[in-house]
Design a protein around this motif. Structure first.
Motif, PDB file in Angstrom:
ATOM      1  N   ARG A  22      39.972  31.054  53.407  1.00 16.47           N
ATOM      2  CA  ARG A  22      38.932  31.274  53.026  1.00 16.47           C
ATOM      3  C   ARG A  22      37.721  31.721  53.970  1.00 16.47           C
ATOM      4  NH1 ARG A  22      38.940  25.004  50.573  1.00 16.47           N
ATOM      5  NH2 ARG A  22      40.006  24.788  48.901  1.00 16.47           N
ATOM      6  N   PRO A  23      37.049  32.309  53.631  1.00 13.20           N
ATOM      7  CA  PRO A  23      36.057  32.899  54.580  1.00 13.20           C
ATOM      8  C   PRO A  23      35.310  32.065  55.110  1.00 13.20           C
ATOM      9  CG  PRO A  23      35.445  34.006  52.802  1.00 13.20           C
ATOM     10  CD  PRO A  23      36.937  33.416  51.810  1.00 13.20           C
ATOM     11  N   GLY A  24      34.504  32.189  56.436  1.00 14.75           N
ATOM     12  CA  GLY A  24      33.475  31.219  56.803  1.00 14.75           C
ATOM     13  C   GLY A  24      32.363  31.527  55.929  1.00 14.75           C
ATOM     14  N   ALA A  25      31.063  30.449  55.832  1.00 15.87           N
ATOM     15  CA  ALA A  25      29.893  30.743  55.291  1.00 15.87           C
ATOM     16  C   ALA A  25      29.082  31.864  56.241  1.00 15.87           C
ATOM     17  CB  ALA A  25      29.642  29.814  54.410  1.00 15.87           C
ATOM     18  N   ASP A  26      28.174  32.486  55.513  1.00 15.73           N
ATOM     19  CA  ASP A  26      27.085  33.075  56.460  1.00 15.73           C
ATOM     20  C   ASP A  26      26.416  32.242  56.751  1.00 15.73           C
ATOM     21  OD1 ASP A  26      28.382  35.386  55.529  1.00 15.73           O
ATOM     22  OD2 ASP A  26      27.164  35.792  54.193  1.00 15.73           O
ATOM     23  N   TYR A  36      22.358  35.720  59.716  1.00 17.67           N
ATOM     24  CA  TYR A  36      21.525  36.494  60.134  1.00 17.67           C
ATOM     25  C   TYR A  36      19.768  36.175  60.075  1.00 17.67           C
ATOM     26  CZ  TYR A  36      24.193  39.053  56.239  1.00 17.67           C
ATOM     27  OH  TYR A  36      25.241  39.751  55.719  1.00 17.67           O
ATOM     28  N   VAL A  37      19.507  36.659  61.005  1.00 17.80           N
ATOM     29  CA  VAL A  37      18.411  36.185  62.198  1.00 17.80           C
ATOM     30  C   VAL A  37      17.322  36.717  61.573  1.00 17.80           C
ATOM     31  CG1 VAL A  37      17.074  36.270  64.109  1.00 17.80           C
ATOM     32  CG2 VAL A  37      19.728  36.338  63.806  1.00 17.80           C
ATOM     33  N   PHE A  38      16.735  36.085  60.898  1.00 20.64           N
ATOM     34  CA  PHE A  38      14.884  36.822  60.411  1.00 20.64           C
ATOM     35  C   PHE A  38      13.913  36.585  60.781  1.00 20.64           C
ATOM     36  CE2 PHE A  38      17.760  36.200  56.699  1.00 20.64           C
ATOM     37  CZ  PHE A  38      17.153  36.798  55.492  1.00 20.64           C
ATOM     38  N   ARG A  43      21.943  41.086  61.142  1.00 21.83           N
ATOM     39  CA  ARG A  43      22.655  40.668  60.959  1.00 21.83           C
ATOM     40  C   ARG A  43      23.647  40.602  62.218  1.00 21.83           C
ATOM     41  NH1 ARG A  43      27.339  43.521  58.881  1.00 21.83           N
ATOM     42  NH2 ARG A  43      29.049  42.640  58.345  1.00 21.83           N
ATOM     43  N   ILE A  44      23.812  39.673  62.840  1.00 21.25           N
ATOM     44  CA  ILE A  44      25.404  39.051  63.479  1.00 21.25           C
ATOM     45  C   ILE A  44      26.423  38.986  63.056  1.00 21.25           C
ATOM     46  CG2 ILE A  44      25.994  38.675  66.217  1.00 21.25           C
ATOM     47  CD1 ILE A  44      22.896  37.652  66.153  1.00 21.25           C
ATOM     48  N   SER A  45      27.720  40.052  62.725  1.00 21.39           N
ATOM     49  CA  SER A  45      28.764  40.095  62.139  1.00 21.39           C
ATOM     50  C   SER A  45      29.866  38.950  62.778  1.00 21.39           C
ATOM     51  CB  SER A  45      29.773  41.314  62.065  1.00 21.39           C
ATOM     52  OG  SER A  45      31.106  41.129  61.884  1.00 21.39           O
ATOM     53  N   GLY A  46      30.529  37.729  61.959  1.00 24.26           N
ATOM     54  CA  GLY A  46      31.359  36.911  62.806  1.00 24.26           C
ATOM     55  C   GLY A  46      31.218  35.430  63.288  1.00 24.26           C
ATOM     56  N   ALA A  47      29.244  35.748  63.294  1.00 23.89           N
ATOM     57  CA  ALA A  47      28.615  34.590  64.340  1.00 23.89           C
ATOM     58  C   ALA A  47      28.557  32.936  63.499  1.00 23.89           C
ATOM     59  CB  ALA A  47      27.317  35.442  64.661  1.00 23.89           C
ATOM     60  N   GLY A  48      29.013  33.592  62.310  1.00 21.61           N
ATOM     61  CA  GLY A  48      28.616  32.203  61.086  1.00 21.61           C
ATOM     62  C   GLY A  48      29.119  31.455  61.015  1.00 21.61           C
ATOM     63  N   GLU A  49      29.809  30.895  59.941  1.00 19.82           N
ATOM     64  CA  GLU A  49      30.787  29.446  59.820  1.00 19.82           C
ATOM     65  C   GLU A  49      32.273  30.128  60.371  1.00 19.82           C
ATOM     66  OE1 GLU A  49      30.344  26.709  57.287  1.00 19.82           O
ATOM     67  OE2 GLU A  49      27.389  26.383  57.269  1.00 19.82           O
TER      68      GLU A  49
END
Length: 381
Positions: A122-126, A255-257, A237-243
């Motif tokens: 299961r991939p982590g959530a953004d 995703y930093v807005f 977008r910072i890849s892999g920095a989510g859950e």
């Protein structure tokens, strides 16, 4: 049957290979699938068109007939005898209509046809983070520490969600595929296995720490580098920095807005800055110098020419915002606002009256004289 060009429906050229057709079909079918567009009639109709076009173009014989005769190849039962489906042979074996749903279902479940193993991961959530910065920070760029809600694989069960910390066994109900097939009239429908919920693995005894989730909720702090010249509304977008992903799944993205606060002095348009500066009537008439702060904190000296008018713009080159990925800067545009004196003292009024009396020739106010000369014929005699 639709009369639209099948190649246009699948967004491929007429010389496309079978693999290109299949790849485009799967992409479009995923996009317009009813499960992803509940209640959307247009998406449902588009999905049917996509399936219809793929049924023809994936079959070499049907595609050859279509290339030669167009839709007429399937009129009146063509290519399929007297088929009530207008020439389409719905074969529920390998390569038939059920194969289409199998492809789509595999994508929805997060894995390919290998089953079990990919569905289990299961991939982590953004994660989204709203970051507000000042105009000065946007000009110079900065590195900022932010704290975000996140998760990490459960150390007790190694991210598997099981009590013994081992990978869960294959689900005996779906043999690890994560899906089951149901016969509904003429059609075979695939759906997620209700026992393992589509994972292909059956967790009987769950981990006491993560309750079978395979991950533990926690906050984490990371450093985010904001480039100089970033604009309001930019999404980073910072890849892999989510859950964190579980059971071998990939980590989500962050995703930093970025939003830029309103500034006291400046308004921004791209790389240029705009300011409206009040000056006294005497400064406008006689000329002078004023100083204003630049966006980088330095002083900017402005020469006010004698006779400057209200709303006159002074351009200061290379005093605007930093341009992203560049050493250049935009320009600064200063609009003058000539302030009319108020709350005059008796002496000031006396001097103003004296000035008015010696300015009757209007040479010092040519615009006013010219204006009234133009409109004098509008007065009723």
């Amino acid at each position: 049957m639709t009369e639209k060009d099948y190649y246009e429906i699948l967004e491929v050229s007429k010389t496309a290979s079978g693999d290109e057709i299949k790849k485009s079909f799967r992409r479009l079918a995923m996009q317009y699938h009813p499960d992803r567009n509940p209640g959307n009639k247009e998406a449902e109709a588009r999905f049917k068109e996509i399936n219809e076009a793929y049924e023809v173009l994936k079959d070499e014989q049907k595609r050859a007939a279509y290339d030669r005769y167009g839709h007429q190849a399937f009129a009146n039962g063509g290519m399929g005898g007297g088929s009530p489906f207008g020439g389409f042979e719905f074969n529920f074996g390998t390569g038939g209509f059920s194969d289409i749903f199998s492809d789509i279902f595999s994508e929805f479940m997060g894995g390919g046809r290998s089953g079990g193993r990919n569905n289990y991961a299961r991939p982590g959530a953004d994660v989204r983070y709203n970051l507000e910065i000042t105009l000065e920070e946007a000009f110079s760029g900065l590195e900022k520490e932010i704290t975000i809600p996140s998760s990490e694989p459960c150390a007790t069960c190694n991210g598997h969600g099981t009590k013994d910390g081992k990978e869960a066994p294959l689900c005996p109900h779906c043999q690890g595929s994560g899906k089951v097939r149901l016969q509904k009239g003429f059609f075979v429908v695939e759906q997620a296995c209700p026992h393992c919920r589509g994972s292909g693995r059956l967790v009987k005894d769950v981990c006491p720490d993560c309750k079978g989730a395979g991950a533990i909720r926690k906050e984490k702090t990371i450093k985010v580098k904001i480039p100089a010249g970033i604009e309001d509304g930019t999404r980073m977008r910072i890849s892999g920095a989510g859950e964190a992903g579980t059971r071998g799944g990939a980590d989500g993205d962050l995703y930093v807005f970025v939003s830029v606060k309103a500034h006291k002095l400046y308004e921004r348009d791209g790389a240029n800055l705009y300011a409206r500066i009040p000056i006294s009537m005497c400064c406008a008439a006689l000329g002078g110098k004023i100083e204003i702060p630049s966006v980088d904190g330095e002083k900017i000296a402005l020469d006010i020419a004698a006779g400057s008018q209200n709303d006159q713009v002074i351009r200061v080159k290379n005093q605007g915002m930093t341009m992203m990925r560049s050493k250049n800067r935009g320009d600064l545009f200063v609009k003058l606002r000539v302030e009319t004196p108020v709350n005059l003292s008796a002496r000031q009024k006396e001097l103003m009256e004296e000035f008015r009396s010696i300015s009757k020739d209007d040479k010092c106010q040519p615009e006013s004289k010219g204006f009234f000369e133009k409109i004098k014929d509008l007065f009723v005699a």
